[in-house]
Design an enzyme around this catalytic site. Structure first.
Site, PDB file in Angstrom:
ATOM      1  N   PHE A 222       0.856  -1.188   0.000  1.00 57.21           N
ATOM      2  CA  PHE A 222       0.000   0.000   0.000  1.00 57.21           C
ATOM      3  C   PHE A 222       0.888   1.233   0.000  1.00 57.21           C
ATOM      4  O   PHE A 222       1.669   1.439   0.925  1.00 57.21           O
ATOM      5  CB  PHE A 222      -0.926   0.036   1.223  1.00 57.21           C
ATOM      6  N   ASP A 328       9.219   3.193   1.783  1.00 59.85           N
ATOM      7  CA  ASP A 328       8.018   3.940   2.162  1.00 59.85           C
ATOM      8  C   ASP A 328       7.808   3.763   3.668  1.00 59.85           C
ATOM      9  O   ASP A 328       7.309   2.730   4.121  1.00 59.85           O
ATOM     10  CB  ASP A 328       6.828   3.402   1.356  1.00 59.85           C
ATOM     11  N   LYS A 359       2.223  10.713   8.140  1.00 62.80           N
ATOM     12  CA  LYS A 359       1.494  10.242   9.327  1.00 62.80           C
ATOM     13  C   LYS A 359       2.029  10.836  10.636  1.00 62.80           C
ATOM     14  O   LYS A 359       1.759  12.003  10.906  1.00 62.80           O
ATOM     15  CB  LYS A 359       1.504   8.717   9.364  1.00 62.80           C
ATOM     16  N   THR A 384       2.351  24.433  -5.913  1.00 65.33           N
ATOM     17  CA  THR A 384       2.137  25.729  -5.260  1.00 65.33           C
ATOM     18  C   THR A 384       2.732  25.756  -3.857  1.00 65.33           C
ATOM     19  O   THR A 384       3.568  26.597  -3.541  1.00 65.33           O
ATOM     20  CB  THR A 384       0.638  26.068  -5.179  1.00 65.33           C
TER      21      THR A 384
END
Lengths: 502, 502
Positions: A222, A328, A359, A384
């Site tokens: 995931f 990750d 997180k 941005t």
């Protein structure tokens, strides 16, 4: 009936916090713990469930009203965050739960942490909350010092640069973009300009400008749910159905047997099989692989672990095939495994090329070192806001709290204590606790169980907010302030629930 | 030499704010303005440039230090946000600029706005800053009231639901995901379950589970830079090179001639051509089109305008071809065009299916109404945070500020005043101001110029921070508190710069 369950449960739980200790534990608790002083002043002594049904009447009414404007079908609990404290989460009806799910593993140092409250009220943080900079064009004068004293002060060993983002998905996707630009830079040769064919075809979404390259991931991985990250996510069909995806490869992730120590030979064979498959795919997949991305523990996909041997293998395979290695750490990072970064457990031959985080950092981004990972021209990795200094300042306060209270070490020790307690309990309730895993990984612990979703609900009546992962796993994701006393409450609540189930 | 330029410029500018009025303006200023009282107490009367070189010595040194850890090649100005106020942005050397770029169009009501400062210091906002909820699973008890009094209180006409996000890119990408899930739901028939083939193929990133469908956009469009949004972005090669993209279609966006009123017939023909091309592509493109996305003004791609006729045509074409119509108001939304949402200028036959927002909202998301746009099952449109209540509360304060000071009307009026001033000046400096556009669109004004990037730098010496878009456009993106007096300063600075260039 629910009311009767509740009364029994609550009575059992409150009795238990006073008298129950999980059966024989093989070490001396009091000596083992670096600190047994409570981290949170005024935290409840135990969960407190007041309503006979969960959700209670107040929640039921409010959820109905909310559903008119906001999809509530994934709603687990309507929360009163002002009344929550430390490890305890309060719901709309005033029920107070020991929270070992922590907003899907994203609350680091407890609800209403006073140091964090002070940090967001600082002049500096308020300034960036109301004057949000477009960081790529108009960074603030103290951006360097903010980065150095926060994100970079805990950079994984060997990494010293950062690109900030807003959440795990865009942290991963910007890392993927960096990987693609790096790969084409190497292929093109340093100093080479884009060709006219590349420029023109890029505007048509076609090769060579938009090349048919890939990011490789693993079964059950995931990595997020935007279009690029979702193309590397392989957790469940419900995450992927109906969404167009890139033609990218994925290899088998080791399907290990637990406890790991009792299945070393067959687990090694399984990891070798997966490593061979990984390298074979890298060498043969029709869309060249720019990077391989892996979680230290597959967290949404069912808490699937592998050994350091496997990850060392991945580092070596990627290095010899000129594929970037992205770790990750969105869910595993910031202390939960008993190291600040989970991949520090591995002893790699060289650091990962990029490490992504979010997180518990309450901010997001990716770390790297190789200067060639800064694209060859400006404005190629750009948006941005490019992160959020107020959230980075919050991460700074989180780091201060972690360091001053030694919370990574706390999590390592509490995790060992909790794991031992669970291992003992598992002997009594073997049907309820299968494949207990996460030994030596702090509180990043999980097991498989029957009727998992029902079990998660039953645990609410025992005063614990607990989460699942994959199809059958229960995952523990307490905060870093989770201590021995909280572990005892959790163990007691688990046992009382399992007793009823057996 | 730069020093001489500077002294002249600053002297000219400060003289100008007292004496200069742009040549004949066709209306009575004092009568026209709803309010001429200043919005910002203590705001500087004029820009103030203190250093002979820009960036000045302090900035040069700090930028060098920052570059060690953070890519500074896109850096425009190192800013001192604590010293900035209202429309004025201060740099590291204490130079103070009238800011008509506003953090790439994302600052709504001025730097250090006191109402925003009060809002972020509220107990409620602080609570969500330190206790960040995972909104999909654990929304707070006041989430309904927060949404109703903020985002939904300014929902575009006809839309009453919202899915919150973190920035423009993920707002657009989640809208695209909603469109794909909707389209397959309609094709499948209500109540139909996913097939085994869909479930299995989805895990392989293959059809039918991950269908070969598309989102259609326009040439020169900009919708973000993550993998899905970037596949709809067609602004510049530098945005897209080396990044894999989906095989999605794009149609021509009208290439209008300005002033619009003098080229009505040929512009109508051009818009008809683009509408026909759009419908032809929708009917024939090999990957079925689930949604069409368009900006009210193509903002990154060069400030390209179209007339309401064109957008009415898009609404009708999408409706009759069962394609969803997504309006990307990330840059145009929240008042800058003299309406709260730019698409309110269009008088559509029915509302857009989704409207995305971010930037000046300081939060992000997409609006919709059709209940079928909530996916058929939970957890299909989901991520950990799903937005940020603290940022939504900031949007609430922004809305309060906009309403209490009537800032959308201010922007409409100031925009008209500014446009008239520019039109007059353009007659004097026709080489410097080509294709002046944005009449009747508030302050969302642009023109083309020669050596654009050099012009933007020259304007700094005249005390104005101003941005570009596309290859040759200068884009004005002042805040909503930009008033007549600021317009005068801007017009004077432009004229003094043009005079030197001519």
């Amino acid at each position: 009936m629910a009311s009767a369950i509740l009364r029994n449960t609550v009575r059992a739980a409150s009795r238990a916090t006073r008298s129950f200790r999980p059966a024989p534990i093989a070490f001396n608790n009091t000596r083992m713990f670096a600190s047994v002083a409570p981290f949170v002043k005024g935290e409840p002594e135990a969960p407190s469930i007041k309503t006979s049904e969960i959700p209670g009447p107040v929640a039921v009414e409010k959820i109905k009203a909310l559903d008119e404007i906001f999809d509530t079908r994934a709603l687990n609990m309507l929360c009163d965050y002002e009344k929550s404290l430390g490890n305890y989460l309060t719901d709309a009806d005033g029920n107070s739960y020991l929270d070992v799910y922590a907003q899907i593993a994203s609350i680091p140092v407890g609800y209403n942490n006073p140091h964090l409250l002070e940090a967001v009220q600082s002049k500096q943080c308020l300034n960036y909350l109301i004057n949000r900079p477009a960081l790529g064009n108009f960074p603030p004068i103290d951006w360097e010092s903010i980065l150095r004293t926060s994100v970079l002060s805990v950079a994984p060993p060997g990494l010293n640069q950062v690109f900030t983002a807003l959440a795990g998905s865009d942290a991963n996707e910007t890392a993927y973009k960096a990987a693609f630009m790096y790969r084409r830079r190497i292929e093109r040769g340093e100093g080479a300009e884009f060709t006219e064919a590349e420029m023109q075809s890029s505007m048509l979404n076609e090769a060579p400008g938009c090349p048919q390259m890939s990011i490789m991931s693993f079964k059950k991985a995931f990595h997020g749910r935007l279009f690029g990250s979702l193309s590397t996510t392989r957790s469940k069909p419900i995450h992927k159905l109906d969404i167009p995806a890139f033609d990218w490869p994925h290899a088998s992730f080791p399907n290990l047997k637990y406890p790991l120590s009792e299945h070393e030979a067959e687990n090694r064979a399984e990891e070798d099989r997966c490593l061979q498959e990984t390298e074979h795919l890298i060498k043969t997949f029709h869309n060249p692989v720019a990077a391989l991305v892996v979680e230290p523990v597959q967290s949404e996909g069912g808490d699937n672990h592998a050994t350091p041997y496997f990850f060392q293998g991945l580092r070596d395979i990627t290095a010899r095939n000129n594929v970037l290695f992205i770790v990750d750490e969105v869910q595993t990072g910031v202390g939960a495994t008993g190291k600040f970064w989970a991949h520090e457990h591995w002893n790699l031959s060289s650091p990962p090329d990029m490490v992504t985080f979010s997180k518990k950092a309450q901010s997001a981004g990716y770390y790297y070192t190789n200067p060639l990972l800064r694209p060859n021209k400006p404005y190629r990795q750009f948006n941005t806001w490019m992160g959020d200094p107020s959230r980075v300042l919050l991460f700074k306060a989180i780091i201060e709290e972690i360091k001053s209270k030694n919370l990574v070490e706390n999590t390592r020790q509490t995790g060992d204590y909790l794991f031992n307690g669970l291992r003992e309990l598992a002997k009594k309730y073997p049907e309820q606790v299968k494949n207990l895993r996460g030994e030596g990984q702090g509180t990043f612990i999980a097991w498989d169980t029957v009727n998992r979703d029902s079990f998660l609900k039953e645990m609410k009546y025992a005063g614990v907010n607990i989460g699942g992962s994959g199809e059958t796993a229960v995952r523990l994701r307490p905060m870093l302030i989770f201590q021995q006393k909280h572990a005892d409450i959790l163990l007691n609540a688990l046992e009382s629930t399992w007793k009823k189930r057996s």
